[in-house]
Scaffold this motif. Structure first.
Motif, PDB file in Angstrom:
ATOM      1  N   UNK B 218       0.781  -1.226   0.000  1.00  0.00           N
ATOM      2  CA  UNK B 218       0.000   0.000   0.000  1.00  0.00           C
ATOM      3  C   UNK B 218       0.816   1.281   0.000  1.00  0.00           C
ATOM      4  N   UNK B 219       2.113   1.192  -0.210  1.00  0.00           N
ATOM      5  CA  UNK B 219       2.940   2.403  -0.224  1.00  0.00           C
ATOM      6  C   UNK B 219       3.024   2.977  -1.621  1.00  0.00           C
ATOM      7  N   UNK B 220       2.162   3.962  -1.945  1.00  0.00           N
ATOM      8  CA  UNK B 220       2.169   4.529  -3.284  1.00  0.00           C
ATOM      9  C   UNK B 220       3.251   5.592  -3.412  1.00  0.00           C
ATOM     10  N   UNK B 221       4.052   5.509  -4.487  1.00  0.00           N
ATOM     11  CA  UNK B 221       5.184   6.413  -4.669  1.00  0.00           C
ATOM     12  C   UNK B 221       4.753   7.832  -4.998  1.00  0.00           C
ATOM     13  N   UNK B 222       5.450   8.803  -4.449  1.00  0.00           N
ATOM     14  CA  UNK B 222       5.222  10.206  -4.802  1.00  0.00           C
ATOM     15  C   UNK B 222       6.389  10.668  -5.654  1.00  0.00           C
ATOM     16  N   UNK B 223       6.075  11.132  -6.870  1.00  0.00           N
ATOM     17  CA  UNK B 223       7.131  11.395  -7.843  1.00  0.00           C
ATOM     18  C   UNK B 223       8.217  12.329  -7.330  1.00  0.00           C
ATOM     19  N   UNK B 224       7.812  13.328  -6.558  1.00  0.00           N
ATOM     20  CA  UNK B 224       8.776  14.341  -6.121  1.00  0.00           C
ATOM     21  C   UNK B 224       9.863  13.745  -5.232  1.00  0.00           C
ATOM     22  N   UNK B 225       9.595  12.583  -4.660  1.00  0.00           N
ATOM     23  CA  UNK B 225      10.582  11.957  -3.777  1.00  0.00           C
ATOM     24  C   UNK B 225      11.542  11.032  -4.516  1.00  0.00           C
ATOM     25  N   UNK B 226      11.275  10.793  -5.794  1.00  0.00           N
ATOM     26  CA  UNK B 226      11.990   9.730  -6.488  1.00  0.00           C
ATOM     27  C   UNK B 226      13.321  10.168  -7.066  1.00  0.00           C
ATOM     28  N   UNK B 227      13.483  11.480  -7.205  1.00  0.00           N
ATOM     29  CA  UNK B 227      14.655  11.991  -7.930  1.00  0.00           C
ATOM     30  C   UNK B 227      15.977  11.580  -7.281  1.00  0.00           C
ATOM     31  N   UNK B 228      16.832  10.993  -8.048  1.00  0.00           N
ATOM     32  CA  UNK B 228      18.193  10.714  -7.609  1.00  0.00           C
ATOM     33  C   UNK B 228      18.312   9.663  -6.526  1.00  0.00           C
ATOM     34  N   UNK B 229      17.206   8.981  -6.170  1.00  0.00           N
ATOM     35  CA  UNK B 229      17.358   7.928  -5.165  1.00  0.00           C
ATOM     36  C   UNK B 229      17.708   6.627  -5.861  1.00  0.00           C
ATOM     37  N   UNK B 230      18.493   5.828  -5.153  1.00  0.00           N
ATOM     38  CA  UNK B 230      18.929   4.537  -5.642  1.00  0.00           C
ATOM     39  C   UNK B 230      17.774   3.560  -5.508  1.00  0.00           C
ATOM     40  N   UNK B 231      17.079   3.669  -4.372  1.00  0.00           N
ATOM     41  CA  UNK B 231      15.984   2.759  -4.045  1.00  0.00           C
ATOM     42  C   UNK B 231      14.952   3.580  -3.290  1.00  0.00           C
ATOM     43  N   UNK B 232      13.719   3.522  -3.761  1.00  0.00           N
ATOM     44  CA  UNK B 232      12.670   4.316  -3.130  1.00  0.00           C
ATOM     45  C   UNK B 232      11.539   3.380  -2.732  1.00  0.00           C
ATOM     46  N   UNK B 233      11.353   3.216  -1.425  1.00  0.00           N
ATOM     47  CA  UNK B 233      10.292   2.368  -0.885  1.00  0.00           C
ATOM     48  C   UNK B 233       9.394   3.251  -0.023  1.00  0.00           C
TER      49      UNK B 233
END
Lengths: 466, 466
Positions: B218-233
């Motif tokens: 149920x963890x929906x990704x928020x695009x603004x947090x995705x930049x430049x991360x190796x792994x986004x959970x």
């Protein structure tokens, strides 16, 4: 900048006096040149061929400097002559005109180098061309260059040209041949015609940037030729040609820097740089004090014309430098030297003589599954692995044993595989000496020119900066 | 890939047996935890404050592995409690709950570390928050994490979580603390909840690329947090938060590589890596054989909480590496080690111990008149100049004498100026030992953990690859 320009006129007149040939010198050169022309035309007649033999170059233009012992005679075939005829019969005629002791020269096109009364006489077959035509061979333009400069340069300008040529000689950038990579005599003439005087040239040059376009004496630039050139001087005789194509980055920058320095503080040393008397013992001491490793590879100079020799030396040098850096050394400096007859040298300055017995080798990104599998199966049980495989950042790495750890070993074992050019490789395969550090000083003891070159290689400061 | 997956069930059941706490262990932990809660609530009552004391973390979730001796007790203040109250009274209550021998812990927020019957009990004041709220402090989310996992993980999934945690432990990537830079317990739980099983996680991970986004449970990704991360959970409890923010590139890549290797050939060694018995003499021999220079700087470990210590050690290490490379050495590897109590070490592997007595210094482009003048006036008559100034390509260069030529000198003289972090700098200023090459083996002789760490530092191959 120009604080001491008041000294300029007296320096110029002193230089002019030294570089302008005397009446006797002119007469001697003239006699030799006319003799060669006469012999060439007589030879042509014997072959049943109609040609024009003509003095060209700086002697014809009266822009030669007294120390030059070079003379150009052209054997000019009529327009439309097939190139094979020029290469065959033309060369025959040139040989007969040269008299005894000639040798074959070769740039893009065969010619004869004669040695007459201490002068080197180049006897060059060519084909008549008219302004704007495409030349059949690159030498075909030369008579047009001669005519062009003769028509534009009065005695004042000719004196300015001589002064500029001597300046370029003094700072080491005179000559378009590969050995120098500098400014040809004709380019010097164009610059003076364009800027009007020696100091006019220097003032312009001291403001030159990278990619300068200099339209002098009616030479209009063609945009398609300008890309990526450091200096573009359209040849008024053939606008498709860049008269400055041979100028290397180092020569270009040196001319700019020296022009600026000279205008800031005019001095005779720019024209006639002092050459310190350097002994073999001095050089041994200098080499000893410098903690980098200076290495020389000396070998028999291949018997090929000058431009071919320097083309091969320069190309081989840069490939060797690349190979040595690939092994893990830092190449701090490199150079080639030759007397163009007996010996040639490659010189390298390196940061050290030996390396650790292993080197780090970076493999694929861990994300690439197939590549990673290959890497691991290659190195997991490999005898050359000192440490690892391990992951650094996102990549697989491994530390591998080196094949060779000393530069001496590398040169002795790997030199043939470094991409050396043909004639140089042939010569090296017959043997070479590897000379390290201060031993170079001893090895050069009997050769004054080599000693001076090595001194410059270690000291690095241009003579005009001393 | 999956040739031997038939071995998987028996390996998993063996591992599960070893990592699942026994009934006695559970009872012991439970007793301690309830004791601390009771003491905390009593202390709060004495202070006249209403709080809830609750067991959190892997013990509360029943996902802890038997070897873990960590326990979290939270003192939860009601919503809206001012942060000062939590930091003041909260800490008082925590101290009283800890009993004797506590020390202060500090991440972003102060807490108390108690030591009770061999367990490390973290007693953490926090503020109640509800799902979707912004937490006042980062620990406020923990009770929600506990509830979330408890509500989703049945006993089968809890066993899978334990197996995954032990796998991560075995390959060295378990723990979000700065010392490890790996995967937190909560992140392991999320991955198992998302992929359904231990092998489900490994199968997915073995296909991970850089910049993976994993929406689990149920963890929906928020695009603004995705930049430049190796792994986004995305954290299902607070979607603004990346539950994998602490994962370093090395840990990420190691997890992927180990997952792939394990699925290709499942083996217990991934969970319980064999530790070779390494003696001081073995290490001396290894260090002696490796021709690079391995250097240790040992000093008293600053008395600061673990994450502050490792933050300072890591930052100081990378600044030192930069400074050492700036001097002209190649830093082949570097690491920090500490027992977090008595000693700390910086370790460097360098290509050499000394440098030539000069280095090349590149100046401005010759075209830049003012900059060139400055450069020349600075270096023309400078005592530190060994050769030059000279022109290389389009630039002025000069060869300058080095201040120091040995790494030993550089460390002894320049360490304080390398940008070392505060507490580490304080400790270093009180003295350090510089230990070179094989002496490191002798210096580490009495410390088994350090010996093992140095062995890994030299050998570099991860245990699961042996």
């Amino acid at each position: 900048m120009s604080k001491n320009l008041s000294a300029l006129p007296s320096i110029k007149s002193k230089v002019a006096e030294m570089v302008t040939p005397t009446a006797e010198e002119r007469a001697a050169v003239d006699r030799i040149a006319r003799e060669v022309c006469t012999r060439a035309e007589a030879a042509a007649e014997r072959h049943g061929i109609r040609v024009r033999a003509e003095i060209e170059g700086s002697v014809a233009k009266d822009t030669w400097i007294a120390s030059d012992r070079d003379l150009d005679v052209f054997i000019i075939f009529p327009e439309g002559t097939p190139i094979q005829m020029v290469k065959g019969k033309g060369l025959e005629i040139a040989k007969e005109a040269a008299g005894k002791g000639w040798k074959l020269g070769y740039a893009e096109h065969p010619y004869v180098e004669g040695n007459i009364k201490g002068f080197r006489v180049d006897i060059v077959p060519s084909i008549e061309m008219r302004k704007g035509d495409r030349p059949t061979t690159s030498v075909d333009r030369t008579p047009l260059h001669t005519d062009f400069v003769k028509s534009k340069a009065d005695s004042t300008l000719r004196s300015e040209i001589r002064i500029l040529k001597q300046f370029m000689k003094g700072i080491g950038v005179y000559g378009a041949e590969l050995r120098v990579g500098g400014f040809s005599g004709y380019l010097c003439e164009l610059l003076v015609l364009g800027y009007g005087s020696f100091e006019g040239v220097l003032k312009a040059v001291s403001r030159w940037k990278e990619g300068e376009v200099v339209e002098v004496a009616g030479g209009a630039a063609q945009k398609s030729n300008m890309k990526g050139t450091l200096l573009y001087v359209p040849d008024p005789v053939d606008l498709r040609r860049n008269a400055a194509a041979a100028v290397t980055a180092n020569a270009y920058a040196s001319f700019i820097a020296a022009s600026r320095a000279f205008l800031g503080s005019p001095d005779e040393k720019f024209f006639f740089p002092p050459r310190p008397k350097i002994s073999s013992a001095d050089l041994v001491k200098m080499l000893n004090e410098k903690e980098s490793l200076i290495m020389g590879i000396s070998f028999k100079c291949p018997a090929v014309p000058s431009d071919i020799l320097w083309g091969e030396l320069n190309k081989s040098l840069s490939r060797m430098a690349k190979a040595i850096e690939g092994e893990g050394f830092q190449v701090l400096d490199s150079a080639a030297w030759s007397d163009e007859a007996e010996i040639a040298y490659f010189l390298f300055e390196l940061d050290r003589a030996t390396l650790p017995n292993w080197r780090s080798h970076t493999g694929p990104m861990v994300y690439l599954a197939a590549e990673s599998d290959n890497f691991l199966s290659k190195y997991l049980k490999n005898e050359d692995v000192v440490s690892g495989p391990y992951i650094r950042g996102s990549r697989w790495c491994v530390d591998l044993r080196r094949r060779f750890t000393s530069i001496e070993e590398i040169i002795r074992k790997d030199l043939p595989r470094m991409g050396i050019s043909k004639h140089v490789a042939d010569s090296l395969s017959r043997g070479f000496d590897l000379i390290l550090g201060e031993s170079l000083g001893t090895a050069a003891s009997s050769n004054k020119e080599l000693l001076a070159y090595l001194y410059d290689f270690v000291r690095k400061k241009p003579a005009w900066l001393q």
